[in-house]
Design an enzyme around this catalytic site. Structure first.
Site, PDB file in Angstrom:
ATOM      1  N   ASP A   1       0.815  -1.212   0.000  1.00  0.00           N
ATOM      2  CA  ASP A   1       0.000   0.000   0.000  1.00  0.00           C
ATOM      3  C   ASP A   1       0.849   1.262   0.000  1.00  0.00           C
ATOM      4  OD1 ASP A   1      -2.556   1.255   0.022  1.00  0.00           O
ATOM      5  OD2 ASP A   1      -2.283   1.714   2.133  1.00  0.00           O
TER       6      ASP A   1
ATOM      7  N   SER B   1      -7.477   5.376  -0.778  1.00  0.00           N
ATOM      8  CA  SER B   1      -7.778   4.054  -1.316  1.00  0.00           C
ATOM      9  C   SER B   1      -9.257   3.723  -1.133  1.00  0.00           C
ATOM     10  CB  SER B   1      -6.924   3.010  -0.589  1.00  0.00           C
ATOM     11  OG  SER B   1      -7.311   1.721  -0.976  1.00  0.00           O
TER      12      SER B   1
ATOM     13  N   GLN C   1      -5.461  -2.219  -6.463  1.00  0.00           N
ATOM     14  CA  GLN C   1      -6.055  -1.171  -5.638  1.00  0.00           C
ATOM     15  C   GLN C   1      -6.723  -0.151  -6.547  1.00  0.00           C
ATOM     16  OE1 GLN C   1      -3.556   1.866  -3.544  1.00  0.00           O
ATOM     17  NE2 GLN C   1      -4.471   0.927  -1.730  1.00  0.00           N
TER      18      GLN C   1
END
Length: 156
Positions: A70, A91, A141
């Site tokens: 991430d 996100s 993502q």
């Protein structure tokens, strides 16, 4: 310490290091941060957890890999849109698939690419490769990206 890195990029990496981020990140061919010209939405990083995790439950290594994955993900989607000032980025979702055992405290190559941005969103796909060339993790993502409005409207 790499003399080939632009000074501003080096300072940003040093700031990351100083913030006690528990991962080591070494970019491969870092983007040119001095240009507002569009760049290819691909990045490569060597990554690993700082310190020793050891031969523990694989779930611990998976959690660390989730944190690693991430870290610079949505920034990849921004590379073709450098001419815009980012106002907000978050996100929406993050999915991961674990394919092979790995150690998060060993160096892995993190390959990030963004096949699409539009409608105030960006999609990024990533792969974590072990040093022996085995694909360990695949991730994806989608994020919301808001830019400051300018006379030339953003495609984000």
């Amino acid at each position: 310490r790499n003399p080939n890195l632009a000074e501003r990029y080096r300072k940003r990496l040093n700031k990351i290091q100083a913030e006690d981020v528990p991962i080591d990140i070494k970019p491969v061919n870092p983007p040119d941060i001095f240009t507002s010209e569009p760049q290819e939405p691909k990045q490569l990083f060597w990554v690993r957890a700082r310190g020793y995790i050891g031969e523990t439950d694989m779930k611990v290594h998976c959690c660390v890999a989730a944190y690693i994955s991430d870290y610079a993900f949505l920034g990849t989607a921004l590379l073709p849109h450098r001419q815009y000032r980012i106002k907000f980025m978050v996100s929406l979702d993050h999915s991961m698939w674990f394919h092979a055992p790995f150690r998060a405290d060993h160096w892995m190559l993190y390959e990030c690419e963004s096949p699409w941005t539009g409608g105030c969103r960006g999609l990024v796909q990533g792969r974590l490769w072990r040093r022996d060339g085995v694909l360990a993790v695949t991730c994806a993502q989608e994020g919301v990206i808001r830019v400051e409005q300018t006379p030339n409207q953003s495609k984000l």
